[in-house]
Design a protein around this motif. Structure first.
Motif, short mmCIF file in Angstrom:
data_model
loop_
_atom_site.label_atom_id
_atom_site.label_comp_id
_atom_site.label_asym_id
_atom_site.label_seq_id
_atom_site.Cartn_x
_atom_site.Cartn_y
_atom_site.Cartn_z
N GLU A 2 49.00 37.93 58.80
CA GLU A 2 48.30 38.46 57.65
C GLU A 2 49.19 39.45 56.90
OE1 GLU A 2 44.19 40.80 56.36
OE2 GLU A 2 44.51 40.20 58.45
N ILE A 3 49.25 39.31 55.58
CA ILE A 3 50.06 40.21 54.74
C ILE A 3 49.23 40.85 53.64
CG2 ILE A 3 52.20 38.94 55.21
CD1 ILE A 3 51.90 37.67 52.40
N THR A 4 47.91 40.80 53.77
CA THR A 4 47.03 41.29 52.71
C THR A 4 47.34 42.72 52.32
OG1 THR A 4 45.32 39.90 53.71
CG2 THR A 4 44.63 41.40 51.96
N GLU A 5 47.61 43.58 53.28
CA GLU A 5 47.86 45.00 53.00
C GLU A 5 49.31 45.39 53.29
OE1 GLU A 5 45.65 46.82 51.59
OE2 GLU A 5 43.95 45.46 51.78
N ALA A 6 50.19 44.42 53.44
CA ALA A 6 51.58 44.71 53.80
C ALA A 6 52.34 45.32 52.62
CB ALA A 6 52.28 43.44 54.26
N GLY A 44 45.70 48.04 40.97
CA GLY A 44 44.82 46.97 41.42
C GLY A 44 44.55 47.05 42.91
N ASP A 45 43.42 46.52 43.35
CA ASP A 45 43.04 46.53 44.77
C ASP A 45 42.44 45.19 45.15
OD1 ASP A 45 43.41 49.43 45.63
OD2 ASP A 45 42.12 49.68 43.88
N ILE A 46 42.81 44.71 46.33
CA ILE A 46 42.16 43.54 46.91
C ILE A 46 40.86 44.01 47.56
CG2 ILE A 46 42.31 41.73 48.67
CD1 ILE A 46 45.35 41.75 48.23
N THR A 47 39.74 43.54 47.07
CA THR A 47 38.43 43.98 47.57
C THR A 47 37.79 42.96 48.51
OG1 THR A 47 37.41 43.09 45.55
CG2 THR A 47 37.99 45.44 45.56
N LYS A 48 38.36 41.77 48.55
CA LYS A 48 37.80 40.73 49.42
C LYS A 48 38.85 39.66 49.63
CE LYS A 48 33.77 37.61 49.74
NZ LYS A 48 32.58 37.10 49.01
N ASN A 50 39.74 33.13 49.49
CA ASN A 50 38.59 33.83 48.90
C ASN A 50 38.97 35.21 48.37
OD1 ASN A 50 35.89 33.84 48.13
ND2 ASN A 50 35.25 34.91 49.99
N LEU A 51 40.04 35.29 47.60
CA LEU A 51 40.61 36.57 47.18
C LEU A 51 39.91 37.12 45.94
CD1 LEU A 51 43.06 38.32 48.18
CD2 LEU A 51 44.33 37.34 46.26
N GLU A 52 39.51 38.39 46.04
CA GLU A 52 38.99 39.12 44.89
C GLU A 52 39.89 40.33 44.63
OE1 GLU A 52 34.18 38.21 45.05
OE2 GLU A 52 34.92 40.26 45.27
N VAL A 53 40.17 40.57 43.35
CA VAL A 53 41.00 41.72 42.96
C VAL A 53 40.32 42.47 41.82
CG1 VAL A 53 43.18 42.42 41.87
CG2 VAL A 53 43.19 40.73 43.69
N VAL A 54 40.30 43.79 41.95
CA VAL A 54 39.71 44.67 40.94
C VAL A 54 40.77 45.64 40.45
CG1 VAL A 54 38.00 46.49 40.53
CG2 VAL A 54 37.38 44.49 41.90
N TYR A 55 40.85 45.82 39.13
CA TYR A 55 41.75 46.81 38.54
C TYR A 55 40.97 48.06 38.16
CZ TYR A 55 45.75 43.61 38.06
OH TYR A 55 46.81 42.78 38.31
N ASN A 56 41.57 49.21 38.48
CA ASN A 56 41.00 50.51 38.11
C ASN A 56 39.55 50.68 38.57
OD1 ASN A 56 43.34 51.46 36.57
ND2 ASN A 56 42.77 49.87 35.09
N ASP A 57 39.22 50.05 39.71
CA ASP A 57 37.87 50.15 40.30
C ASP A 57 36.77 49.61 39.40
OD1 ASP A 57 38.87 51.43 42.61
OD2 ASP A 57 38.86 53.37 41.58
N VAL A 64 37.43 46.51 36.71
CA VAL A 64 37.61 45.18 36.14
C VAL A 64 37.87 44.15 37.25
CG1 VAL A 64 38.87 43.77 34.48
CG2 VAL A 64 38.56 46.23 34.06
N LEU A 65 36.95 43.21 37.41
CA LEU A 65 37.12 42.14 38.38
C LEU A 65 37.98 41.05 37.75
CD1 LEU A 65 36.34 40.85 41.12
CD2 LEU A 65 34.34 39.87 39.97
N VAL A 66 39.18 40.86 38.30
CA VAL A 66 40.14 39.94 37.70
C VAL A 66 40.21 38.62 38.45
CG1 VAL A 66 42.57 39.62 37.06
CG2 VAL A 66 41.49 41.86 36.79
N LEU A 67 40.31 38.67 39.77
CA LEU A 67 40.27 37.44 40.58
C LEU A 67 38.91 37.33 41.24
CD1 LEU A 67 43.80 37.35 42.30
CD2 LEU A 67 43.08 36.42 40.09
N ARG A 68 38.32 36.14 41.18
CA ARG A 68 36.93 35.95 41.60
C ARG A 68 36.82 34.95 42.74
NH1 ARG A 68 33.83 37.29 36.71
NH2 ARG A 68 35.30 37.92 35.09
N GLY A 69 37.42 35.30 43.87
CA GLY A 69 37.30 34.46 45.05
C GLY A 69 38.19 33.24 45.03
#
Length: 263
Positions: free
Chosen positions: A70-74, A57-61, A6-13, A15-20
C-alpha cells in the motif's frame, strides 16, 4: 502492478474532485487514462505519486497499492524508490542545467555505478538527439527535445512503472508520432506505462487497456480498439459524428448533456 481502488480526493477540505475511481495497470502493460481538462486525470496522478499535499489535496477514501504494497499515504521519495517515476505535464526540466546534468539529477535513487551506466546508455539509445546535445543547456532545446529529456530523466531512475502526463501536449504531429513510438519502445524494454492524455488516437493506438474519466468519475473502460469505435469517444475526442463526418468541438458541446456512457 498498480491498483487504485474506490479513490476519493478532496481539495481544501471542500471540493470533491475524485469520486470513487478505480483503475489497474498490469505488469508490462500500457494503460491509457483519457479525459478532458478538469476531468481529474492530474489529480489521479498526484494521488499515485504522493504529491497531493503540495496542492492542498487529501485522499478521503480508497486505497492505492503498488506491487502488493500500500502506498496511499507514502512519501513521494519512497514511491520513487519503490519504482514509480513520472513525467509531469509541461516537462519541468531544469532549464539552466545541461542535458547530462538533468539526467544525473534524475538518477538520484539509482546510485549504483553499473545501474547508472545502464540507464544512461538506455536513454542515449532511445534518444540519439540527446546524445548529440549532451552538453547543451536544456532551456535552449526545442519543445520536442525537452520532452525527450523529461522522459529520459524519468528513465534514469530505472522505473518499473512510468506515469506520463500529457506527453503530446504542444507538440507537432510528427513529434507526437515520435513520442508515441518511444513510449512503445520503453514498454517493450520492460517498463509498464500509465499514459494520461487528451489525444485519444495516440494513446489508444498503443494501449493494452483504456479508461475514460469525466468529472472525477470513471465512465468507461475496456479494450482500446472498442473504445475508439464508440460513438461518444469518436464524437468528443476525435471530432467525428456517428456518420464519420468531422465536426468542430463547438458542434459537439452537447456531449456533456448526454449521458450515454454506461448505456
Amino acid at each position: 502492478m498498480l491498483t487504485v481502488e474506490n479513490l476519493e480526493v478532496v481539495y481544501n477540505d471542500v471540493v470533491l474532485v475524485l469520486r470513487g475511481i478505480s483503475l489497474e495497470v498490469g505488469d508490462g502493460q500500457i494503460v491509457a487514462l483519457l479525459g478532458a481538462n478538469g476531468a481529474g486525470k492530474t489529480t489521479t496522478l498526484r494521488s499515485i505519486t504522493g504529491l497531493l499535499d503540495v496542492h492542498e489535496g487529501d485522499i478521503t477514501k480508497g486505497e492505492i497499492t503498488f506491487k502488493g504494497d500500500e502506498i496511499t499515504e507514502a512519501l513521494p521519495s519512497k514511491i520513487v524508490e519503490m519504482g514509480i517515476s513520472q513525467v509531469m505535464e509541461g516537462r519541468r526540466i531544469f532549464a539552466e542545467m545541461t542535458v547530462d546534468d538533468n539526467l544525473r539529477a534524475g538518477a538520484y535513487v539509482n546510485s549504483n555505478r553499473a545501474g547508472y551506466k545502464a540507464s544512461y546508455d538506455r536513454v542515449m539509445g532511445l534518444f540519439p538527439r540527446l546524445k548529440e546535445r549532451r552538453s547543451a543547456t536544456a532551456g535552449y532545446l526545442s519543445g520536442g527535445e525537452q520532452q525527450m529529456l523529461a522522459i529520459g530523466r524519468a528513465l534514469m531512475q530505472d522505473p518499473k512503472l512510468m506515469i506520463l502526463d500529457e506527453p503530446s501536449l504542444g507538440l507537432a504531429p510528427l513529434l507526437v508520432q515520435e513520442v508515441r513510438d518511444i513510449i512503445v519502445q520503453i514498454n517493450e524494454q520492460g517498463t509498464a506505462v500509465l499514459l494520461i492524455e487528451q489525444n485519444a488516437n495516440m494513446a489508444l493506438s498503443i494501449a493494452h487497456h483504456g479508461y475514460i474519466m469525466e468529472t472525477g468519475k470513471m465512465v468507461m473502460d475496456g479494450d482500446p480498439q472498442k473504445l475508439l469505435k464508440d460513438d461518444d469517444v469518436k464524437e468528443f475526442y476525435l471530432g467525428l459524428h456517428a456518420s464519420g463526418e468531422k465536426k468542430s468541438f463547438r458542434d459537439v458541446k452537447h456531449y456533456k448533456r448526454r449521458k450515454r456512457w454506461l448505456s
